[in-house]
Design a protein around this motif. Structure first.
Motif, PDB file in Angstrom:
ATOM      1  N   SER A  61     -13.296  -2.394  10.111  1.00 34.54           N
ATOM      2  CA  SER A  61     -13.915  -1.868   8.887  1.00 34.54           C
ATOM      3  C   SER A  61     -12.844  -1.377   7.917  1.00 34.54           C
ATOM      4  O   SER A  61     -13.059  -1.274   6.727  1.00 34.54           O
ATOM      5  CB  SER A  61     -14.901  -0.756   9.213  1.00 34.54           C
ATOM      6  OG  SER A  61     -14.225   0.293   9.885  1.00 34.54           O
ATOM      7  N   ASP A  62     -11.673  -1.042   8.467  1.00 34.29           N
ATOM      8  CA  ASP A  62     -10.499  -0.729   7.648  1.00 34.29           C
ATOM      9  C   ASP A  62      -9.314  -1.490   8.234  1.00 34.29           C
ATOM     10  O   ASP A  62      -9.484  -2.301   9.145  1.00 34.29           O
ATOM     11  CB  ASP A  62     -10.255   0.788   7.593  1.00 34.29           C
ATOM     12  CG  ASP A  62      -9.970   1.388   8.968  1.00 34.29           C
ATOM     13  OD1 ASP A  62      -9.982   0.637   9.968  1.00 34.29           O
ATOM     14  OD2 ASP A  62      -9.734   2.594   9.045  1.00 34.29           O
ATOM     15  N   LEU A  63      -8.123  -1.250   7.700  1.00 36.72           N
ATOM     16  CA  LEU A  63      -6.933  -1.944   8.190  1.00 36.72           C
ATOM     17  C   LEU A  63      -5.994  -0.963   8.875  1.00 36.72           C
ATOM     18  O   LEU A  63      -5.780   0.152   8.374  1.00 36.72           O
ATOM     19  CB  LEU A  63      -6.181  -2.598   7.037  1.00 36.72           C
ATOM     20  CG  LEU A  63      -6.911  -3.632   6.196  1.00 36.72           C
ATOM     21  CD1 LEU A  63      -6.021  -4.096   5.043  1.00 36.72           C
ATOM     22  CD2 LEU A  63      -7.340  -4.811   7.038  1.00 36.72           C
ATOM     23  N   LEU A  64      -5.443  -1.348  10.020  1.00 32.57           N
ATOM     24  CA  LEU A  64      -4.389  -0.587  10.680  1.00 32.57           C
ATOM     25  C   LEU A  64      -3.085  -1.258  10.274  1.00 32.57           C
ATOM     26  O   LEU A  64      -2.882  -2.454  10.545  1.00 32.57           O
ATOM     27  CB  LEU A  64      -4.564  -0.613  12.205  1.00 32.57           C
ATOM     28  CG  LEU A  64      -3.526   0.179  13.003  1.00 32.57           C
ATOM     29  CD1 LEU A  64      -3.622   1.669  12.670  1.00 32.57           C
ATOM     30  CD2 LEU A  64      -3.707  -0.041  14.489  1.00 32.57           C
ATOM     31  N   VAL A  95       0.847  -1.193   0.000  1.00 29.39           N
ATOM     32  CA  VAL A  95       0.000   0.000   0.000  1.00 29.39           C
ATOM     33  C   VAL A  95       0.887   1.250   0.000  1.00 29.39           C
ATOM     34  O   VAL A  95       2.059   1.199   0.380  1.00 29.39           O
ATOM     35  CB  VAL A  95      -0.969  -0.021   1.214  1.00 29.39           C
ATOM     36  CG1 VAL A  95      -0.224   0.147   2.510  1.00 29.39           C
ATOM     37  CG2 VAL A  95      -2.058   1.004   1.084  1.00 29.39           C
ATOM     38  N   LEU A  96       0.322   2.382  -0.394  1.00 32.67           N
ATOM     39  CA  LEU A  96       1.036   3.656  -0.438  1.00 32.67           C
ATOM     40  C   LEU A  96       1.290   4.149   0.982  1.00 32.67           C
ATOM     41  O   LEU A  96       0.367   4.278   1.785  1.00 32.67           O
ATOM     42  CB  LEU A  96       0.228   4.702  -1.212  1.00 32.67           C
ATOM     43  CG  LEU A  96       0.843   6.099  -1.291  1.00 32.67           C
ATOM     44  CD1 LEU A  96       2.106   6.075  -2.144  1.00 32.67           C
ATOM     45  CD2 LEU A  96      -0.142   7.085  -1.856  1.00 32.67           C
ATOM     46  N   CYS A  97       2.537   4.415   1.301  1.00 38.95           N
ATOM     47  CA  CYS A  97       2.905   4.955   2.614  1.00 38.95           C
ATOM     48  C   CYS A  97       2.946   6.477   2.506  1.00 38.95           C
ATOM     49  O   CYS A  97       3.649   7.023   1.640  1.00 38.95           O
ATOM     50  CB  CYS A  97       4.266   4.419   3.049  1.00 38.95           C
ATOM     51  SG  CYS A  97       4.841   5.127   4.606  1.00 38.95           S
ATOM     52  N   PRO A  98       2.206   7.209   3.370  1.00 36.79           N
ATOM     53  CA  PRO A  98       2.204   8.676   3.289  1.00 36.79           C
ATOM     54  C   PRO A  98       3.561   9.292   3.647  1.00 36.79           C
ATOM     55  O   PRO A  98       3.886  10.389   3.189  1.00 36.79           O
ATOM     56  CB  PRO A  98       1.128   9.102   4.287  1.00 36.79           C
ATOM     57  CG  PRO A  98       0.875   7.934   5.167  1.00 36.79           C
ATOM     58  CD  PRO A  98       1.296   6.731   4.411  1.00 36.79           C
ATOM     59  N   HIS A 131       5.985   3.770  10.060  1.00 39.27           N
ATOM     60  CA  HIS A 131       4.815   4.629  10.258  1.00 39.27           C
ATOM     61  C   HIS A 131       3.536   3.776  10.319  1.00 39.27           C
ATOM     62  O   HIS A 131       3.359   2.866   9.519  1.00 39.27           O
ATOM     63  CB  HIS A 131       4.714   5.657   9.118  1.00 39.27           C
ATOM     64  CG  HIS A 131       3.513   6.531   9.202  1.00 39.27           C
ATOM     65  ND1 HIS A 131       3.385   7.490  10.177  1.00 39.27           N
ATOM     66  CD2 HIS A 131       2.386   6.592   8.447  1.00 39.27           C
ATOM     67  CE1 HIS A 131       2.211   8.108  10.017  1.00 39.27           C
ATOM     68  NE2 HIS A 131       1.600   7.574   8.963  1.00 39.27           N
ATOM     69  N   VAL A 132       2.658   4.088  11.295  1.00 38.78           N
ATOM     70  CA  VAL A 132       1.397   3.360  11.466  1.00 38.78           C
ATOM     71  C   VAL A 132       0.265   4.255  10.971  1.00 38.78           C
ATOM     72  O   VAL A 132       0.185   5.434  11.336  1.00 38.78           O
ATOM     73  CB  VAL A 132       1.180   2.989  12.955  1.00 38.78           C
ATOM     74  CG1 VAL A 132      -0.175   2.329  13.146  1.00 38.78           C
ATOM     75  CG2 VAL A 132       2.298   2.086  13.447  1.00 38.78           C
ATOM     76  N   HIS A 133      -0.613   3.701  10.118  1.00 37.56           N
ATOM     77  CA  HIS A 133      -1.750   4.469   9.597  1.00 37.56           C
ATOM     78  C   HIS A 133      -2.869   3.531   9.177  1.00 37.56           C
ATOM     79  O   HIS A 133      -2.692   2.315   9.102  1.00 37.56           O
ATOM     80  CB  HIS A 133      -1.313   5.387   8.443  1.00 37.56           C
ATOM     81  CG  HIS A 133      -0.707   4.661   7.281  1.00 37.56           C
ATOM     82  ND1 HIS A 133      -1.373   4.450   6.113  1.00 37.56           N
ATOM     83  CD2 HIS A 133       0.526   4.093   7.117  1.00 37.56           C
ATOM     84  CE1 HIS A 133      -0.600   3.793   5.274  1.00 37.56           C
ATOM     85  NE2 HIS A 133       0.556   3.566   5.850  1.00 37.56           N
ATOM     86  N   HIS A 134      -4.048   4.116   8.915  1.00 37.11           N
ATOM     87  CA  HIS A 134      -5.220   3.347   8.481  1.00 37.11           C
ATOM     88  C   HIS A 134      -5.330   3.379   6.959  1.00 37.11           C
ATOM     89  O   HIS A 134      -5.024   4.405   6.344  1.00 37.11           O
ATOM     90  CB  HIS A 134      -6.506   3.952   9.074  1.00 37.11           C
ATOM     91  CG  HIS A 134      -6.653   3.712  10.534  1.00 37.11           C
ATOM     92  ND1 HIS A 134      -7.275   2.610  11.039  1.00 37.11           N
ATOM     93  CD2 HIS A 134      -6.236   4.435  11.623  1.00 37.11           C
ATOM     94  CE1 HIS A 134      -7.266   2.668  12.355  1.00 37.11           C
ATOM     95  NE2 HIS A 134      -6.625   3.766  12.735  1.00 37.11           N
ATOM     96  N   VAL A 135      -5.767   2.268   6.383  1.00 38.84           N
ATOM     97  CA  VAL A 135      -6.047   2.199   4.943  1.00 38.84           C
ATOM     98  C   VAL A 135      -7.378   1.480   4.765  1.00 38.84           C
ATOM     99  O   VAL A 135      -7.768   0.662   5.611  1.00 38.84           O
ATOM    100  CB  VAL A 135      -4.939   1.459   4.159  1.00 38.84           C
ATOM    101  CG1 VAL A 135      -3.630   2.229   4.201  1.00 38.84           C
ATOM    102  CG2 VAL A 135      -4.750   0.049   4.642  1.00 38.84           C
ATOM    103  N   PRO A 136      -8.109   1.787   3.702  1.00 34.90           N
ATOM    104  CA  PRO A 136      -9.379   1.085   3.490  1.00 34.90           C
ATOM    105  C   PRO A 136      -9.135  -0.402   3.219  1.00 34.90           C
ATOM    106  O   PRO A 136      -8.130  -0.780   2.624  1.00 34.90           O
ATOM    107  CB  PRO A 136      -9.996   1.768   2.267  1.00 34.90           C
ATOM    108  CG  PRO A 136      -8.958   2.675   1.723  1.00 34.90           C
ATOM    109  CD  PRO A 136      -7.843   2.788   2.695  1.00 34.90           C
ATOM    110  N   ARG A 137     -10.091  -1.203   3.663  1.00 31.49           N
ATOM    111  CA  ARG A 137     -10.017  -2.647   3.441  1.00 31.49           C
ATOM    112  C   ARG A 137     -10.198  -2.903   1.941  1.00 31.49           C
ATOM    113  O   ARG A 137     -11.093  -2.348   1.318  1.00 31.49           O
ATOM    114  CB  ARG A 137     -11.123  -3.336   4.234  1.00 31.49           C
ATOM    115  CG  ARG A 137     -11.163  -4.837   4.064  1.00 31.49           C
ATOM    116  CD  ARG A 137     -12.320  -5.440   4.835  1.00 31.49           C
ATOM    117  NE  ARG A 137     -12.082  -5.453   6.257  1.00 31.49           N
ATOM    118  CZ  ARG A 137     -11.439  -6.415   6.905  1.00 31.49           C
ATOM    119  NH1 ARG A 137     -10.968  -7.438   6.231  1.00 31.49           N
ATOM    120  NH2 ARG A 137     -11.258  -6.356   8.198  1.00 31.49           N
ATOM    121  N   PRO A 138      -9.356  -3.743   1.342  1.00 32.92           N
ATOM    122  CA  PRO A 138      -9.522  -4.029  -0.091  1.00 32.92           C
ATOM    123  C   PRO A 138     -10.810  -4.808  -0.327  1.00 32.92           C
ATOM    124  O   PRO A 138     -11.205  -5.646   0.483  1.00 32.92           O
ATOM    125  CB  PRO A 138      -8.297  -4.871  -0.441  1.00 32.92           C
ATOM    126  CG  PRO A 138      -7.838  -5.448   0.848  1.00 32.92           C
ATOM    127  CD  PRO A 138      -8.242  -4.474   1.930  1.00 32.92           C
TER     128      PRO A 138
END
Length: 191
Positions: free
Chosen positions: A23-26, A5-8, A34-41
């Motif tokens: 509902s999303d992925l941590l 996934v794209l890392c900000p 870096h820790v962030h949320h991304v939408p679940r595929p």
């Protein structure tokens, strides 16, 4: 489990470790941590494969749903659909263009040739002294036929003496059993 996934922070797609699923992925970037949320595929759309369904004396064209990553083998069992009707089927042939391989990746398959196995017609030959009487018994595909057992077939009693399987082998040993869906012909003697 990892996920690309794209890392900000990095500004590019990197491998991330999934820390929590909801509902999303941590996720945590394995490059910069870096820790962030991304939408679940979204789950992949199933492939709908054209299927020819043989039921003894008739055939129908239906469909089987496969995942893109599936490998289909001759002998696999699936649920096939024809309109509102569903059938439990066994794969007898796989068509990939003009070829007929014994296995294939789901996206490559042109058609799957199957036969219905939830109900089958058991072909039974009953020997009666000087003649052999052919009998046909519609039964559940999971029904056992056992060598040495006595069956009531078309109003006559017969002892099963041997069974020829679809794979070509012959069963003759007392007590051996086979499912109706695996049998080519049952042989017996009239009592």
């Amino acid at each position: 489990m990892t996920y690309e996934v794209l890392c900000p922070i990095c500004g590019e797609e990197t491998t991330h470790r999934i820390l929590k699923e909801s509902s999303d992925l941590l996720v945590q970037c394995e490059v910069c941590s870096h820790v962030h949320h991304v939408p679940r595929p979204s789950p992949p759309e199933p492939l709908v494969v054209r299927t020819i369904i043989s039921d003894e004396d008739s055939s129908k064209v239906g469909t089987i749903e496969l995942n893109e990553s599936d490998i289909c083998f001759i002998g696999d069992f699936f649920v096939a659909e024809v309109g509102e009707e569903v059938y439990t089927v066994e794969v007898c042939g796989i068509e990939v263009g003009q070829r007929r391989p014994s296995r294939a990746q789901a996206p490559d398959i042109t058609a799957i040739w199957t036969r219905v196995i939830d109900t089958v017609v058991a072909k039974i030959s009953v020997h009666d002294g000087m003649r052999t009487i052919p009998c046909y018994l519609r039964c559940d595909g999971e029904r056992d036929f056992e060598i040495g057992s006595i069956e009531n077939i078309d109003g006559m009693s017969a002892r099963i003496t041997h069974i020829k399987l679809r794979n070509g082998s012959m069963m003759r040993k007392e007590g051996w059993k086979a499912y109706a869906r695996k049998i080519r012909r049952v042989y017996g003697t009239r009592l």
